[in-house]
Write a protein that holds these residues in place. Structure first.
Motif, PDB file in Angstrom:
ATOM      1  N   TRP A 160       0.817  -1.208   0.000  1.00  0.00           N
ATOM      2  CA  TRP A 160       0.000   0.000   0.000  1.00  0.00           C
ATOM      3  C   TRP A 160       0.858   1.269   0.000  1.00  0.00           C
ATOM      4  O   TRP A 160       0.412   2.340  -0.451  1.00  0.00           O
ATOM      5  CB  TRP A 160      -0.907   0.009   1.235  1.00  0.00           C
ATOM      6  CG  TRP A 160      -0.158  -0.023   2.534  1.00  0.00           C
ATOM      7  CD1 TRP A 160       0.255  -1.112   3.231  1.00  0.00           C
ATOM      8  CD2 TRP A 160       0.299   1.113   3.275  1.00  0.00           C
ATOM      9  NE1 TRP A 160       0.940  -0.748   4.361  1.00  0.00           N
ATOM     10  CE2 TRP A 160       0.977   0.622   4.410  1.00  0.00           C
ATOM     11  CE3 TRP A 160       0.197   2.491   3.089  1.00  0.00           C
ATOM     12  CZ2 TRP A 160       1.553   1.467   5.354  1.00  0.00           C
ATOM     13  CZ3 TRP A 160       0.766   3.339   4.030  1.00  0.00           C
ATOM     14  CH2 TRP A 160       1.434   2.816   5.139  1.00  0.00           C
ATOM     15  N   LEU A 161       2.113   1.135   0.497  1.00  0.00           N
ATOM     16  CA  LEU A 161       2.996   2.293   0.531  1.00  0.00           C
ATOM     17  C   LEU A 161       3.294   2.826  -0.872  1.00  0.00           C
ATOM     18  O   LEU A 161       3.514   4.020  -1.050  1.00  0.00           O
ATOM     19  CB  LEU A 161       4.313   1.930   1.222  1.00  0.00           C
ATOM     20  CG  LEU A 161       4.307   1.939   2.751  1.00  0.00           C
ATOM     21  CD1 LEU A 161       5.602   1.362   3.289  1.00  0.00           C
ATOM     22  CD2 LEU A 161       4.081   3.360   3.272  1.00  0.00           C
ATOM     23  N   ILE A 162       3.308   1.923  -1.854  1.00  0.00           N
ATOM     24  CA  ILE A 162       3.584   2.350  -3.234  1.00  0.00           C
ATOM     25  C   ILE A 162       2.464   3.258  -3.732  1.00  0.00           C
ATOM     26  O   ILE A 162       2.706   4.284  -4.366  1.00  0.00           O
ATOM     27  CB  ILE A 162       3.768   1.125  -4.145  1.00  0.00           C
ATOM     28  CG1 ILE A 162       5.004   0.340  -3.706  1.00  0.00           C
ATOM     29  CG2 ILE A 162       3.890   1.555  -5.605  1.00  0.00           C
ATOM     30  CD1 ILE A 162       5.202  -0.956  -4.445  1.00  0.00           C
ATOM     31  N   LEU A 190      -3.891   8.261   4.046  1.00  0.00           N
ATOM     32  CA  LEU A 190      -3.685   6.827   3.764  1.00  0.00           C
ATOM     33  C   LEU A 190      -2.667   6.225   4.721  1.00  0.00           C
ATOM     34  O   LEU A 190      -2.868   5.129   5.262  1.00  0.00           O
ATOM     35  CB  LEU A 190      -3.225   6.642   2.307  1.00  0.00           C
ATOM     36  CG  LEU A 190      -4.294   6.724   1.221  1.00  0.00           C
ATOM     37  CD1 LEU A 190      -3.642   6.605  -0.155  1.00  0.00           C
ATOM     38  CD2 LEU A 190      -5.331   5.628   1.396  1.00  0.00           C
ATOM     39  N   VAL A 191      -1.561   6.925   4.917  1.00  0.00           N
ATOM     40  CA  VAL A 191      -0.517   6.423   5.808  1.00  0.00           C
ATOM     41  C   VAL A 191      -1.044   6.352   7.243  1.00  0.00           C
ATOM     42  O   VAL A 191      -0.835   5.348   7.953  1.00  0.00           O
ATOM     43  CB  VAL A 191       0.731   7.322   5.741  1.00  0.00           C
ATOM     44  CG1 VAL A 191       1.749   6.901   6.806  1.00  0.00           C
ATOM     45  CG2 VAL A 191       1.368   7.254   4.344  1.00  0.00           C
ATOM     46  N   ALA A 192      -1.739   7.392   7.673  1.00  0.00           N
ATOM     47  CA  ALA A 192      -2.222   7.430   9.053  1.00  0.00           C
ATOM     48  C   ALA A 192      -3.257   6.358   9.328  1.00  0.00           C
ATOM     49  O   ALA A 192      -3.229   5.691  10.354  1.00  0.00           O
ATOM     50  CB  ALA A 192      -2.802   8.823   9.336  1.00  0.00           C
ATOM     51  N   THR A 193      -4.207   6.176   8.400  1.00  0.00           N
ATOM     52  CA  THR A 193      -5.275   5.193   8.623  1.00  0.00           C
ATOM     53  C   THR A 193      -4.779   3.759   8.499  1.00  0.00           C
ATOM     54  O   THR A 193      -5.296   2.861   9.161  1.00  0.00           O
ATOM     55  CB  THR A 193      -6.424   5.415   7.627  1.00  0.00           C
ATOM     56  OG1 THR A 193      -5.896   5.401   6.277  1.00  0.00           O
ATOM     57  CG2 THR A 193      -7.112   6.748   7.861  1.00  0.00           C
ATOM     58  N   THR A 194      -3.765   3.557   7.666  1.00  0.00           N
ATOM     59  CA  THR A 194      -3.236   2.187   7.520  1.00  0.00           C
ATOM     60  C   THR A 194      -2.451   1.793   8.759  1.00  0.00           C
ATOM     61  O   THR A 194      -2.483   0.629   9.177  1.00  0.00           O
ATOM     62  CB  THR A 194      -2.332   2.103   6.280  1.00  0.00           C
ATOM     63  OG1 THR A 194      -3.076   2.517   5.135  1.00  0.00           O
ATOM     64  CG2 THR A 194      -1.854   0.678   6.069  1.00  0.00           C
TER      65      THR A 194
END
Length: 270
Positions: A151-153, A264-268
């Motif tokens: 997901w980081l990509i 996205l980063v925070a919720t993941t």
């Protein structure tokens, strides 16, 4: 006499050129819509090229089919997608060139060569993007740890697109795209017409890629078969290039994309 020729040219422009270009754009969107809803819609996502169906059969029959067939199918899908998304953004260029060359006997051929040069650049960009995408997928498949954090990509791609909205390169290329008359006057020489028409399309395509490449890469993060995202991105790019206040859209769009990546980063991680 010149006034009569000008009226005829304007009449032909509105009666023939604009409807034909609009029909080509509409046809590209309809073809994408039909393809996405067909049993072969997965090919728009560039996945499972060799797993089943006609593409798998071609891969077995064609020499080096595992490489050649996916590349050809991908190129067809990308060119169709580019025609649907990018041709509307270049309407002012084609509009200007159509009027400039209206009196030439090879007018239609010059317009086609202009479009061919433009699409050639976007086709080359698509192949490079596809190669990068394939390399990333291979890396994820070979490194399980990376696959867990794939997901980081997507988040990085969205952040890159957002950051690019603030770059000097973005605005330099955007200005070239927003001033088609100046661009054509600067680059069109009128001699060696066929070669220069193609070169003009290539040069404009390079500036177009220069200002839109990051937004187009979002299709790999959002899904290349998503017509909704295609329509939204096409509308954004068309406004940026063709609407008087479009340049002011770049900054809020960059902020929105960077914020999206942060969310996205925070919720993941949450």
């Amino acid at each position: 006499m010149h006034e009569t020729d000008g009226r005829r040219s304007a009449s032909r422009h509105h009666r023939v050129f604009l409807p034909v270009l609009a029909a080509l754009i509409a046809l590209a969107w309809v073809a994408l819509w039909a393809w996405a809803r067909s049993p072969y819609g997965r090919y728009l996502e560039h996945e499972d090229w060799t797993a089943s169906g006609p593409a798998a059969l071609l891969c077995r029959v064609v020499p080096a089919g595992d490489v050649v067939v996916p590349m050809v199918l991908y190129a067809a899908a990308w060119i169709l997608m580019t025609a649907a998304m990018m041709l509307p953004t270049t309407l002012p260029l084609f509009n200007t060139f159509d009027r400039l060359t209206a009196q030439r006997p090879d007018h239609g051929r010059l317009l086609m060569l202009l479009g061919l040069g433009y699409m050639t650049v976007w086709g080359a960009f698509g192949l490079l993007a596809h190669a990068l995408h394939s390399a990333v997928l291979s890396l994820l498949a070979s490194v399980p740890t990376l696959a867990w954090h794939g997901w980081l990509i997507g988040a990085a791609t969205i952040a890159l697109a957002g950051a690019f909205q603030f770059s000097r390169l973005k605005y330099r290329c955007l200005e070239k795209c927003r001033t088609p008359l100046s661009f054509v006057v600067e680059h069109w020489r009128g001699h060696g017409q066929a070669r220069h028409a193609f070169a003009l399309g290539v040069q404009h395509g390079l500036f177009c890629v220069g200002c839109c490449w990051a937004l187009m890469l979002l299709m790999f993060a959002l899904g290349t078969g998503s017509l909704g995202w295609m329509l939204l991105l096409a509308a954004v790019m068309a406004i940026e290039k063709n609407v008087r206040w479009g340049r002011r859209l770049s900054t809020p769009l960059g902020v929105a994309l960077l914020s999206w990546a942060v969310v996205l980063v925070a919720t993941t991680h949450a």
